[in-house]
Design a protein around this motif. Structure first.
Motif, PDB file in Angstrom:
ATOM      1  N   SER A   3       0.828  -1.212   0.000  1.00 12.56           N
ATOM      2  CA  SER A   3       0.000   0.000   0.000  1.00 12.56           C
ATOM      3  C   SER A   3       0.859   1.258   0.000  1.00 12.56           C
ATOM      4  O   SER A   3       0.351   2.361  -0.212  1.00 12.56           O
ATOM      5  CB  SER A   3      -0.933   0.004   1.216  1.00 12.56           C
TER       6      SER A   3
ATOM      7  N   TYR B 147       0.793   4.257  -2.679  1.00 12.03           N
ATOM      8  CA  TYR B 147      -0.091   5.420  -2.657  1.00 12.03           C
ATOM      9  C   TYR B 147       0.587   6.653  -2.062  1.00 12.03           C
ATOM     10  O   TYR B 147       0.119   7.773  -2.269  1.00 12.03           O
ATOM     11  CB  TYR B 147      -1.354   5.117  -1.845  1.00 12.03           C
TER      12      TYR B 147
ATOM     13  N   GLU C  57      -8.663   1.554  -4.752  1.00 12.05           N
ATOM     14  CA  GLU C  57      -7.651   1.069  -5.697  1.00 12.05           C
ATOM     15  C   GLU C  57      -7.487   1.973  -6.917  1.00 12.05           C
ATOM     16  O   GLU C  57      -6.488   1.875  -7.632  1.00 12.05           O
ATOM     17  CB  GLU C  57      -8.004  -0.341  -6.166  1.00 12.05           C
ATOM     18  N   THR C  58      -8.460   2.856  -7.147  1.00 14.22           N
ATOM     19  CA  THR C  58      -8.405   3.742  -8.311  1.00 14.22           C
ATOM     20  C   THR C  58      -7.597   5.009  -8.047  1.00 14.22           C
ATOM     21  O   THR C  58      -7.394   5.798  -8.972  1.00 14.22           O
ATOM     22  CB  THR C  58      -9.826   4.137  -8.734  1.00 14.22           C
TER      23      THR C  58
ATOM     24  N   ARG D 138      -2.405  -5.049  -3.025  1.00 11.12           N
ATOM     25  CA  ARG D 138      -1.675  -3.989  -2.323  1.00 11.12           C
ATOM     26  C   ARG D 138      -1.862  -4.218  -0.824  1.00 11.12           C
ATOM     27  O   ARG D 138      -2.970  -4.139  -0.306  1.00 11.12           O
ATOM     28  CB  ARG D 138      -2.154  -2.618  -2.772  1.00 11.12           C
TER      29      ARG D 138
ATOM     30  N   ILE E 266      -6.718  -4.854  -9.364  1.00 16.27           N
ATOM     31  CA  ILE E 266      -5.919  -4.478  -8.194  1.00 16.27           C
ATOM     32  C   ILE E 266      -6.832  -4.525  -6.972  1.00 16.27           C
ATOM     33  O   ILE E 266      -7.973  -4.040  -7.015  1.00 16.27           O
ATOM     34  CB  ILE E 266      -5.315  -3.077  -8.367  1.00 16.27           C
ATOM     35  N   TYR E 267      -6.318  -5.121  -5.875  1.00 22.35           N
ATOM     36  CA  TYR E 267      -7.101  -5.236  -4.646  1.00 22.35           C
ATOM     37  C   TYR E 267      -6.316  -4.655  -3.470  1.00 22.35           C
ATOM     38  O   TYR E 267      -5.139  -4.987  -3.282  1.00 22.35           O
ATOM     39  CB  TYR E 267      -7.413  -6.711  -4.336  1.00 22.35           C
ATOM     40  N   ASN E 268      -6.972  -3.802  -2.684  1.00 24.60           N
ATOM     41  CA  ASN E 268      -6.439  -3.429  -1.367  1.00 24.60           C
ATOM     42  C   ASN E 268      -6.776  -4.567  -0.407  1.00 24.60           C
ATOM     43  O   ASN E 268      -7.954  -4.844  -0.164  1.00 24.60           O
ATOM     44  CB  ASN E 268      -7.064  -2.134  -0.863  1.00 24.60           C
TER      45      ASN E 268
ATOM     46  N   ASN F  99     -11.403  -1.604   1.213  1.00 23.20           N
ATOM     47  CA  ASN F  99     -11.254  -2.952   0.668  1.00 23.20           C
ATOM     48  C   ASN F  99     -12.545  -3.448   0.022  1.00 23.20           C
ATOM     49  O   ASN F  99     -12.899  -4.615   0.113  1.00 23.20           O
ATOM     50  CB  ASN F  99     -10.807  -3.929   1.765  1.00 23.20           C
TER      51      ASN F  99
ATOM     52  N   ARG G 283     -13.391  -3.950  -3.138  1.00 21.61           N
ATOM     53  CA  ARG G 283     -13.221  -5.008  -4.137  1.00 21.61           C
ATOM     54  C   ARG G 283     -12.920  -6.352  -3.473  1.00 21.61           C
ATOM     55  O   ARG G 283     -13.387  -7.393  -3.926  1.00 21.61           O
ATOM     56  CB  ARG G 283     -12.080  -4.647  -5.088  1.00 21.61           C
TER      57      ARG G 283
END
Length: 305
Positions: free
Chosen positions: A125, A128, A138-139, A172, A229-231, A284, A286
């Protein structure tokens, strides 16, 4: 011709099982292996001959190779039907310090033969950067502020480029915790009396349990969406000082001292200060909607059977 009608008969189970290649088989990689052993054949790249026996004892097939020596990776091509890439970039890069030569070497090796059907990359992470405590999806655009995070951004770029030819998911990951993980609890830091920032200077931090991260890796390998992409984090959103206060209370230890940011620069190592200079609260969504729900999907268990 179906295998049960071939002159050779049905293939042995070890050839029917899917093969997972883990690159960077440390604590989290071994947790993934434990979740899958018996259903999937797990292979792991290691650069240390001393680890071979320990990996074999866990039912993992070790493969000697070094991400820093590309010639040793040739044998990886075509071995894994799915690949879990958890290896970090070099801690100290020379020359083009913002690049991750390890991910590039792995990608080139995988391209030598038939590509895997899916690859999952464990990023951080930290890509960012400092978000001033904002909620981060994630965007959000990337603003890495450390050389380590810059190299992770490059690794993601390499993996997403590879994703033009196979299904790639990027996780991430924030701080990882677990009682049975080395450095996986704040107890040692509390015993040392390491200070934290005073409330007006404090930063938000996110966390994920190592077992939950292993489950997310597993689900992304089988159910992750292409180029997604996933947090990967839990639902806690605590200031770092509050997190350590809570841990101290649970352990029955004194709460850590609070200091101003300028005092922290004088008392704490640079590596620790880097974590205390970025504030963000990961979302989170997604992970919940795509991966956690996938755990209940019947084809997940069928695919791992």
């Amino acid at each position: 011709m179906p295998s049960n009608q071939s002159p050779l008969g049905a293939l042995p189970a070890r050839f029917r099982r899917q093969r997972l290649l883990i690159v960077g088989c440390g604590d989290v990689g071994q947790r993934v292996a434990r979740q899958l052993l018996g259903r999937v054949r797990v292979l792991a790249l290691t650069s240390s001959p001393e680890r071979v026996a320990a990996l074999r004892a866990q039912g993992i097939t070790p493969l000697l190779g070094d991400l820093d020596q590309a010639a040793t990776l040739r044998r990886l091509a075509g071995l894994g039907q799915r690949v879990l890439h958890l290896a970090p970039p070099p801690a100290q890069a020379t020359g083009a310090w913002w690049l991750d030569p390890r991910s590039l070497a792995l990608a080139r090796s995988l391209r030598r033969r038939s590509l895997p059907s899916a690859l999952v990359y464990g990023s951080t992470s930290g890509v960012y950067g400092d978000c001033a405590g904002a909620l981060v999806a994630e965007t959000r655009s990337l603003q890495p502020t450390t050389p380590r995070a810059q190299r992770r951004v490059d690794a993601e770029r390499v993996m997403r480029h590879l994703g033009r030819s196979l299904r790639v998911s990027i996780l991430r990951i924030p701080g990882i915790y677990a009682p049975d993980r080395e450095g996986g609890t704040p107890r040692t830091r509390l015993l040392r009396g390491t200070p934290v920032l005073r409330p007006e200077d404090d930063v938000y931090t996110s966390h994920i349990h190592a077992d939950d991260l292993a489950t997310a890796c597993q689900l992304a390998l089988w159910r992750g969406r292409p180029q997604r992409i996933y947090n990967v984090c839990d639902d806690t959103r605590l200031l770092m000082g509050d997190y350590f206060d809570l841990a101290a209370d649970l352990y029955g230890l004194p709460r850590p001292p609070r200091v101003a940011r300028n005092e922290a620069r004088e008392q704490l190592p640079v590596s620790l200060l880097s974590f205390m200079s970025e504030s963000r609260r990961l979302l989170n969504t997604r992970l919940k909607t795509e991966l956690r729900l996938a755990l209940q999907h019947p084809t997940v268990r069928e695919g791992l059977a």
